[in-house]
Write a protein that holds these residues in place. Structure first.
Motif, PDB file in Angstrom:
ATOM      1  N   ILE A   1       0.840  -1.207   0.000  1.00 22.85           N
ATOM      2  CA  ILE A   1       0.000   0.000   0.000  1.00 22.85           C
ATOM      3  C   ILE A   1       0.874   1.255   0.000  1.00 22.85           C
ATOM      4  N   ASP A   2       1.934   1.253   0.820  1.00 24.14           N
ATOM      5  CA  ASP A   2       2.844   2.404   0.878  1.00 24.14           C
ATOM      6  C   ASP A   2       3.513   2.658  -0.469  1.00 24.14           C
ATOM      7  N   ILE A   3       4.005   1.600  -1.090  1.00 26.03           N
ATOM      8  CA  ILE A   3       4.707   1.735  -2.372  1.00 26.03           C
ATOM      9  C   ILE A   3       3.775   2.271  -3.453  1.00 26.03           C
ATOM     10  N   LEU A   4       2.572   1.729  -3.519  1.00 19.10           N
ATOM     11  CA  LEU A   4       1.617   2.179  -4.537  1.00 19.10           C
ATOM     12  C   LEU A   4       1.184   3.618  -4.289  1.00 19.10           C
ATOM     13  N   ASN A   5       1.027   3.982  -3.024  1.00 21.48           N
ATOM     14  CA  ASN A   5       0.667   5.366  -2.698  1.00 21.48           C
ATOM     15  C   ASN A   5       1.768   6.338  -3.114  1.00 21.48           C
ATOM     16  N   LEU A   6       3.021   5.953  -2.932  1.00 18.78           N
ATOM     17  CA  LEU A   6       4.140   6.804  -3.334  1.00 18.78           C
ATOM     18  C   LEU A   6       4.148   7.047  -4.838  1.00 18.78           C
ATOM     19  N   ARG A   7       3.697   6.036  -5.593  1.00 24.44           N
ATOM     20  CA  ARG A   7       3.659   6.164  -7.050  1.00 24.44           C
ATOM     21  C   ARG A   7       2.355   6.797  -7.537  1.00 24.44           C
ATOM     22  N   GLY A   8       1.421   7.041  -6.637  1.00 28.67           N
ATOM     23  CA  GLY A   8       0.152   7.635  -7.034  1.00 28.67           C
ATOM     24  C   GLY A   8      -0.788   6.656  -7.701  1.00 28.67           C
ATOM     25  N   ILE A   9      -0.606   5.353  -7.398  1.00 28.96           N
ATOM     26  CA  ILE A   9      -1.439   4.294  -7.977  1.00 28.96           C
ATOM     27  C   ILE A   9      -2.571   3.947  -7.004  1.00 28.96           C
ATOM     28  N   LYS A  10      -3.778   3.874  -7.512  1.00 30.59           N
ATOM     29  CA  LYS A  10      -4.931   3.559  -6.666  1.00 30.59           C
ATOM     30  C   LYS A  10      -4.903   2.095  -6.269  1.00 30.59           C
ATOM     31  N   TYR A  11      -5.195   1.851  -4.997  1.00 27.53           N
ATOM     32  CA  TYR A  11      -5.204   0.477  -4.469  1.00 27.53           C
ATOM     33  C   TYR A  11      -6.601   0.148  -3.969  1.00 27.53           C
ATOM     34  N   PHE A  12      -7.220  -0.827  -4.600  1.00 25.09           N
ATOM     35  CA  PHE A  12      -8.526  -1.319  -4.155  1.00 25.09           C
ATOM     36  C   PHE A  12      -8.307  -2.695  -3.531  1.00 25.09           C
ATOM     37  N   ALA A  13      -9.052  -2.988  -2.491  1.00 22.58           N
ATOM     38  CA  ALA A  13      -8.849  -4.267  -1.802  1.00 22.58           C
ATOM     39  C   ALA A  13     -10.169  -4.884  -1.383  1.00 22.58           C
ATOM     40  N   TYR A  14     -10.188  -6.190  -1.419  1.00 19.62           N
ATOM     41  CA  TYR A  14     -11.238  -6.936  -0.737  1.00 19.62           C
ATOM     42  C   TYR A  14     -10.530  -8.031   0.053  1.00 19.62           C
ATOM     43  N   HIS A  15     -11.192  -8.550   1.063  1.00 22.84           N
ATOM     44  CA  HIS A  15     -10.540  -9.501   1.952  1.00 22.84           C
ATOM     45  C   HIS A  15     -10.996 -10.913   1.607  1.00 22.84           C
ATOM     46  N   GLU A  16     -10.070 -11.696   1.035  1.00 22.67           N
ATOM     47  CA  GLU A  16     -10.386 -13.057   0.602  1.00 22.67           C
ATOM     48  C   GLU A  16     -10.956 -13.906   1.743  1.00 22.67           C
ATOM     49  N   GLU A  17     -10.503 -13.625   2.963  1.00 21.61           N
ATOM     50  CA  GLU A  17     -10.941 -14.415   4.119  1.00 21.61           C
ATOM     51  C   GLU A  17     -11.866 -13.612   5.042  1.00 21.61           C
ATOM     52  N   GLU A  18     -12.692 -12.807   4.418  1.00 20.30           N
ATOM     53  CA  GLU A  18     -13.639 -11.985   5.175  1.00 20.30           C
ATOM     54  C   GLU A  18     -14.606 -12.847   5.996  1.00 20.30           C
ATOM     55  N   HIS A  19     -14.816 -14.095   5.516  1.00 22.96           N
ATOM     56  CA  HIS A  19     -15.708 -15.011   6.230  1.00 22.96           C
ATOM     57  C   HIS A  19     -15.211 -15.320   7.641  1.00 22.96           C
ATOM     58  N   ARG A  20     -13.910 -15.077   7.902  1.00 17.66           N
ATOM     59  CA  ARG A  20     -13.357 -15.342   9.241  1.00 17.66           C
ATOM     60  C   ARG A  20     -13.980 -14.446  10.304  1.00 17.66           C
ATOM     61  N   LEU A  21     -14.640 -13.388   9.884  1.00 20.09           N
ATOM     62  CA  LEU A  21     -15.368 -12.543  10.840  1.00 20.09           C
ATOM     63  C   LEU A  21     -16.348 -13.363  11.679  1.00 20.09           C
ATOM     64  N   PHE A  22     -16.855 -14.444  11.077  1.00 19.53           N
ATOM     65  CA  PHE A  22     -17.881 -15.246  11.744  1.00 19.53           C
ATOM     66  C   PHE A  22     -17.283 -16.438  12.487  1.00 19.53           C
ATOM     67  N   ASN A  23     -15.932 -16.527  12.516  1.00 15.79           N
ATOM     68  CA  ASN A  23     -15.268 -17.595  13.261  1.00 15.79           C
ATOM     69  C   ASN A  23     -14.992 -17.210  14.702  1.00 15.79           C
TER      70      ASN A  23
ATOM     71  N   LYS B   1     -14.596 -15.589  -5.683  1.00 21.65           N
ATOM     72  CA  LYS B   1     -14.456 -17.000  -5.326  1.00 21.65           C
ATOM     73  C   LYS B   1     -15.824 -17.663  -5.198  1.00 21.65           C
ATOM     74  N   TYR B   2     -16.774 -16.935  -4.599  1.00 26.12           N
ATOM     75  CA  TYR B   2     -18.114 -17.483  -4.420  1.00 26.12           C
ATOM     76  C   TYR B   2     -18.900 -17.477  -5.726  1.00 26.12           C
ATOM     77  N   ASP B   3     -18.590 -16.530  -6.604  1.00 28.10           N
ATOM     78  CA  ASP B   3     -19.215 -16.532  -7.932  1.00 28.10           C
ATOM     79  C   ASP B   3     -18.798 -17.782  -8.706  1.00 28.10           C
ATOM     80  N   TYR B   4     -17.535 -18.155  -8.549  1.00 25.36           N
ATOM     81  CA  TYR B   4     -17.040 -19.360  -9.215  1.00 25.36           C
ATOM     82  C   TYR B   4     -17.706 -20.617  -8.643  1.00 25.36           C
ATOM     83  N   ILE B   5     -17.855 -20.658  -7.330  1.00 27.84           N
ATOM     84  CA  ILE B   5     -18.517 -21.807  -6.696  1.00 27.84           C
ATOM     85  C   ILE B   5     -19.959 -21.925  -7.177  1.00 27.84           C
TER      86      ILE B   5
END
Length: 281
Positions: free
Chosen positions: A70-92, A145-149
């Motif tokens: 994130i730091d490196i991309l911000n220094l270059r002015g590149i937009k960083y979008f993220a989603y959390h592959e293991e977001e389901h762990r919230l329910f663990n 991942k869930y779209d593929y499933i």
């Protein structure tokens, strides 16, 4: 705009990322080019782009190990979008605060162009946790991942035929990786009550110690089940990070003729083609 979609694990992520790439190409007016590839292979190309302001990087998690990227991309002015592959762990977790300990510092949440969440419920979790951050951008987009499933399930229903007759036992963590943390605790005679305060990169020592104990008990249960059901066929599917220790794991089950241990093929097809799935959080 040029969009780089990065993946890390081929078996887990690639198929879903292909579906995502195809969807964006067919539906986005702003994205003129989509590049899909492994993050190690594409990172150099991304960093030397001559048009950083028109470049977006989409990656699959917000663990602490992503902070440098994130730091490196911000220094270059590149937009960083993220989603959390293991977001389901919230329910663990009984307490969701435990989930956030492994994630990037709130200061880095501010540096992300947009966070893409799985559902309305997880979006609410993130908003509540980061409510002190002004103008927090969270959009609900689901997970490729869930779209593929879902696609696999639809195709599977059309076939209406099972190719195999095995019982699938899937491990949710690497047994030998967790053992290293367990061994560290025992070797240094650490107080179990203090482990929660110790982190190695994105790994919390208490969590990994407990994961070893938990995984060990699951393996004992699996061995007992295989012994008590000699006429049944069992497939043990280790965690993907266990690949380098696969032969060691196979040795644990070499006396059980009705047990196969492997990481071959696609996990989702393994699930759909099995007679029974036994796993855990």
């Amino acid at each position: 705009m040029k969009l780089y979609i990065l993946y890390e694990k081929v078996n887990i992520e690639l198929a879903g990322k292909i579906l995502l790439s195809k969807f964006i190409i067919n539906n986005s007016r702003n994205i003129k080019e989509v590049v899909l590839g492994h993050y190690r292979q594409l990172l150099a190309e991304i960093l030397i782009t001559d048009n950083p302001s028109n470049t977006i990087v989409l990656f699959k998690d917000i663990y602490k190990t992503s902070e440098s990227l994130i730091d490196i991309l911000n220094l270059r002015g590149i937009k960083y979008f993220a989603y959390h592959e293991e977001e389901h762990r919230l329910f663990n977790f009984h307490k969701t605060e435990e989930f956030y300990k492994d994630l990037i510092n709130p200061e880095y949440i501010k540096k992300i162009g947009s966070f893409l969440s799985l559902s309305e419920r997880t979006k609410e979790f993130f908003y509540n946790h980061h409510k002190k951050i002004p103008n927090l951008k969270i959009s609900i987009v689901g997970n490729p991942k869930y779209d593929y499933i879902k696609l696999l399930r639809e195709n599977y229903k059309k076939k209406k035929k099972k190719d195999n007759n095995y019982n699938l036992f899937a491990l949710t963590e690497s047994f030998f990786k967790c053992y290293k943390f367990y061994h560290y605790v025992k070797k240094n005679n650490l107080n179990l009550n203090d482990l929660d305060k110790i982190n190695f990169a994105q790994y919390n020592l208490k969590e990994m110690y407990c994961q070893y104990v938990y995984t060990k008990e699951k393996l004992k249960f699996f061995i007992k089940m295989a012994k008590n059901n000699p006429s049944e066929i069992f497939l043990l599917r280790p965690h993907p990070s266990e690949k380098e220790n696969l032969e060691r794991l196979k040795k644990l089950f070499k006396k059980l003729k009705n047990v196969e241990v492997n990481l071959d093929g696609d996990l989702y097809n393994c699930i759909l083609n099995s007679k029974l799935v036994i796993s855990g959080p």
